[in-house]
Scaffold this motif. Structure first.
Motif, PDB file in Angstrom:
ATOM      1  N   GLU A  17     -70.648  34.011   8.153  1.00  0.00           N
ATOM      2  CA  GLU A  17     -70.068  34.094   9.274  1.00  0.00           C
ATOM      3  C   GLU A  17     -71.586  34.131  10.330  1.00  0.00           C
ATOM      4  OE1 GLU A  17     -67.136  37.130   9.974  1.00  0.00           O
ATOM      5  OE2 GLU A  17     -65.995  36.455   8.545  1.00  0.00           O
ATOM      6  N   ALA A  18     -72.489  34.794   9.917  1.00  0.00           N
ATOM      7  CA  ALA A  18     -73.745  34.767  10.669  1.00  0.00           C
ATOM      8  C   ALA A  18     -74.308  33.461  10.823  1.00  0.00           C
ATOM      9  CB  ALA A  18     -74.671  35.629   9.936  1.00  0.00           C
ATOM     10  N   ALA A  19     -74.204  32.498   9.650  1.00  0.00           N
ATOM     11  CA  ALA A  19     -74.731  31.496   9.767  1.00  0.00           C
ATOM     12  C   ALA A  19     -73.996  30.534  10.645  1.00  0.00           C
ATOM     13  CB  ALA A  19     -74.995  30.582   8.417  1.00  0.00           C
ATOM     14  N   GLU A  20     -72.781  30.597  10.718  1.00  0.00           N
ATOM     15  CA  GLU A  20     -72.035  29.879  11.941  1.00  0.00           C
ATOM     16  C   GLU A  20     -72.345  30.160  13.367  1.00  0.00           C
ATOM     17  OE1 GLU A  20     -67.258  29.043  12.905  1.00  0.00           O
ATOM     18  OE2 GLU A  20     -67.599  30.058  11.034  1.00  0.00           O
ATOM     19  N   LEU A  21     -72.503  31.400  13.386  1.00  0.00           N
ATOM     20  CA  LEU A  21     -72.913  31.932  14.600  1.00  0.00           C
ATOM     21  C   LEU A  21     -74.355  31.420  15.143  1.00  0.00           C
ATOM     22  CD1 LEU A  21     -72.393  35.836  15.161  1.00  0.00           C
ATOM     23  CD2 LEU A  21     -71.400  33.899  16.469  1.00  0.00           C
ATOM     24  N   LEU A  90     -72.360  41.564  16.518  1.00  0.00           N
ATOM     25  CA  LEU A  90     -72.213  40.266  16.434  1.00  0.00           C
ATOM     26  C   LEU A  90     -70.722  39.782  16.213  1.00  0.00           C
ATOM     27  CD1 LEU A  90     -74.833  39.561  13.548  1.00  0.00           C
ATOM     28  CD2 LEU A  90     -75.121  38.928  15.882  1.00  0.00           C
ATOM     29  N   LYS A  91     -69.997  40.829  16.244  1.00  0.00           N
ATOM     30  CA  LYS A  91     -68.164  41.027  16.113  1.00  0.00           C
ATOM     31  C   LYS A  91     -67.736  40.111  14.935  1.00  0.00           C
ATOM     32  CE  LYS A  91     -68.341  43.182  20.078  1.00  0.00           C
ATOM     33  NZ  LYS A  91     -67.867  42.646  21.575  1.00  0.00           N
ATOM     34  N   ILE A  92     -68.663  40.024  13.920  1.00  0.00           N
ATOM     35  CA  ILE A  92     -68.292  39.235  12.783  1.00  0.00           C
ATOM     36  C   ILE A  92     -67.954  40.282  11.736  1.00  0.00           C
ATOM     37  CG2 ILE A  92     -69.288  36.885  13.319  1.00  0.00           C
ATOM     38  CD1 ILE A  92     -71.589  37.910  11.309  1.00  0.00           C
ATOM     39  N   SER A 180     -70.412  43.532  11.944  1.00  0.00           N
ATOM     40  CA  SER A 180     -71.841  43.239  11.553  1.00  0.00           C
ATOM     41  C   SER A 180     -72.864  43.318  12.749  1.00  0.00           C
ATOM     42  CB  SER A 180     -71.901  42.054  10.827  1.00  0.00           C
ATOM     43  OG  SER A 180     -71.393  42.094   9.588  1.00  0.00           O
ATOM     44  N   ARG A 181     -74.032  43.830  12.626  1.00  0.00           N
ATOM     45  CA  ARG A 181     -75.135  44.106  13.763  1.00  0.00           C
ATOM     46  C   ARG A 181     -76.162  43.263  13.470  1.00  0.00           C
ATOM     47  NH1 ARG A 181     -71.977  48.427  16.562  1.00  0.00           N
ATOM     48  NH2 ARG A 181     -69.964  48.437  15.581  1.00  0.00           N
ATOM     49  N   LEU A 182     -76.799  42.986  14.513  1.00  0.00           N
ATOM     50  CA  LEU A 182     -78.207  42.647  14.527  1.00  0.00           C
ATOM     51  C   LEU A 182     -79.251  43.663  14.642  1.00  0.00           C
ATOM     52  CD1 LEU A 182     -79.743  39.709  14.317  1.00  0.00           C
ATOM     53  CD2 LEU A 182     -80.061  39.886  16.718  1.00  0.00           C
ATOM     54  N   ILE A 183     -80.020  43.673  13.709  1.00  0.00           N
ATOM     55  CA  ILE A 183     -81.072  44.924  13.769  1.00  0.00           C
ATOM     56  C   ILE A 183     -82.386  44.137  13.803  1.00  0.00           C
ATOM     57  CG2 ILE A 183     -79.671  46.505  12.695  1.00  0.00           C
ATOM     58  CD1 ILE A 183     -81.076  46.191   9.983  1.00  0.00           C
ATOM     59  N   VAL A 184     -83.524  45.030  14.143  1.00  0.00           N
ATOM     60  CA  VAL A 184     -84.680  44.535  14.491  1.00  0.00           C
ATOM     61  C   VAL A 184     -85.678  45.633  14.010  1.00  0.00           C
ATOM     62  CG1 VAL A 184     -86.313  43.718  16.062  1.00  0.00           C
ATOM     63  CG2 VAL A 184     -83.888  43.375  16.452  1.00  0.00           C
ATOM     64  N   ASN A 185     -86.868  45.248  13.237  1.00  0.00           N
ATOM     65  CA  ASN A 185     -87.955  46.125  13.276  1.00  0.00           C
ATOM     66  C   ASN A 185     -88.689  46.341  14.098  1.00  0.00           C
ATOM     67  OD1 ASN A 185     -91.022  45.995  12.663  1.00  0.00           O
ATOM     68  ND2 ASN A 185     -90.047  46.865  10.760  1.00  0.00           N
ATOM     69  N   VAL A 206     -72.943  32.901  22.603  1.00  0.00           N
ATOM     70  CA  VAL A 206     -71.964  32.420  21.767  1.00  0.00           C
ATOM     71  C   VAL A 206     -70.795  33.642  21.531  1.00  0.00           C
ATOM     72  CG1 VAL A 206     -71.464  31.996  19.363  1.00  0.00           C
ATOM     73  CG2 VAL A 206     -73.471  31.062  20.733  1.00  0.00           C
ATOM     74  N   ILE A 207     -71.103  35.006  21.401  1.00  0.00           N
ATOM     75  CA  ILE A 207     -70.211  35.941  21.007  1.00  0.00           C
ATOM     76  C   ILE A 207     -69.197  35.873  22.347  1.00  0.00           C
ATOM     77  CG2 ILE A 207     -69.929  38.118  20.552  1.00  0.00           C
ATOM     78  CD1 ILE A 207     -72.706  38.055  19.339  1.00  0.00           C
ATOM     79  N   GLU A 208     -69.810  36.098  23.530  1.00  0.00           N
ATOM     80  CA  GLU A 208     -69.035  36.022  24.693  1.00  0.00           C
ATOM     81  C   GLU A 208     -68.182  34.885  25.023  1.00  0.00           C
ATOM     82  OE1 GLU A 208     -70.024  36.225  29.586  1.00  0.00           O
ATOM     83  OE2 GLU A 208     -71.774  36.708  28.167  1.00  0.00           O
ATOM     84  N   GLU A 209     -68.811  33.483  24.679  1.00  0.00           N
ATOM     85  CA  GLU A 209     -67.727  32.515  24.662  1.00  0.00           C
ATOM     86  C   GLU A 209     -66.671  32.505  23.615  1.00  0.00           C
ATOM     87  OE1 GLU A 209     -70.689  29.330  24.065  1.00  0.00           O
ATOM     88  OE2 GLU A 209     -71.287  29.412  26.210  1.00  0.00           O
TER      89      GLU A 209
END
Length: 212
Positions: A17-21, A90-92, A180-185, A206-209
């Protein structure tokens, strides 16, 4: 040489799902990416390198700076409590954490046993409920615990409820919804701020659309 973003991702449903996003956001991922058995996959067109890890390990790779960013379930974030920034939902891979047990469950004795792959999360939840329990950590097939008498209840991820039903268990309480969330160092966010901000903006669009 263009600067690369190193991305830690778990294999399986979240990965797909993340790859598709990312593709929808205009990042060119190689076709063999989805079928690769490699643990490190380069995607030069996207300006990315991917580390494919177990879901629970993704925040560890990001915290230690081996990966700049990662995709991790909220369940893992709560359980692991790593020093990372959570920058985007990421809403996935939507699901939720729940307490389950055998039908007609009745609490027995002092400190009933609860099996889970999320011992910290389970301990915290029951503490908040004012209930003292003994938490047993298991790594897989959590549903087995009540069936063989190892535990009275379980705390686990539920997506459709089918696995619980097939094993004769019922949901007793819902704990928290999970995506699932996007996390950052934190250091990467300072050093590669432009690349990371662009990634966040493109994914957010993309998530908003998708939600409209």
């Amino acid at each position: 040489m263009n600067e690369l973003l190193t991305v830690a991702m778990p294999k399986g449903r979240i990965f797909e799902e993340a790859a598709e996003l990312l593709r929808k956001a205009g990042y060119g991922l190689p076709q063999e990416f989805d079928d690769s058995r490699k643990l490190i996959v380069d995607a030069p067109e996207a300006g990315m390198r991917f580390i494919l890890a177990k879901p629970m390990d993704v925040p560890t790779y990001v915290e230690h700076g081996v990966a700049d960013v990662g995709v991790a379930g909220k369940d893992t974030m709560i359980e692991e409590e790593r020093d990372v920034y959570e920058v985007l939902d990421l809403k996935i891979s939507e699901c939720y954490l729940a307490v389950a047990g055998l039908p007609g469950y009745v609490e027995k004795g002092i400190a009933p046993k609860v099996a889970s792959k999320y011992p910290n999360l389970a301990t915290q939840y029951f503490k908040e409920q004012g209930e003292q329990v003994e938490v047993i950590k298991l790594n897989g097939s959590i549903e087995l615990a009540p069936l063989v008498g190892l535990a009275d209840r379980i705390v686990d991820i539920v997506s459709t409820g089918r696995t619980l039903k097939e094993n004769g268990l019922v949901e007793l309480e819902t704990i928290v919804p999970i995506t699932s969330r996007l996390i950052v160092n934190p250091v990467s966010y300072r050093v590669k701020d432009k690349l990371i901000d662009e990634l966040v903006e493109r994914l957010a669009k993309v998530i908003e659309e998708d939600e409209q």
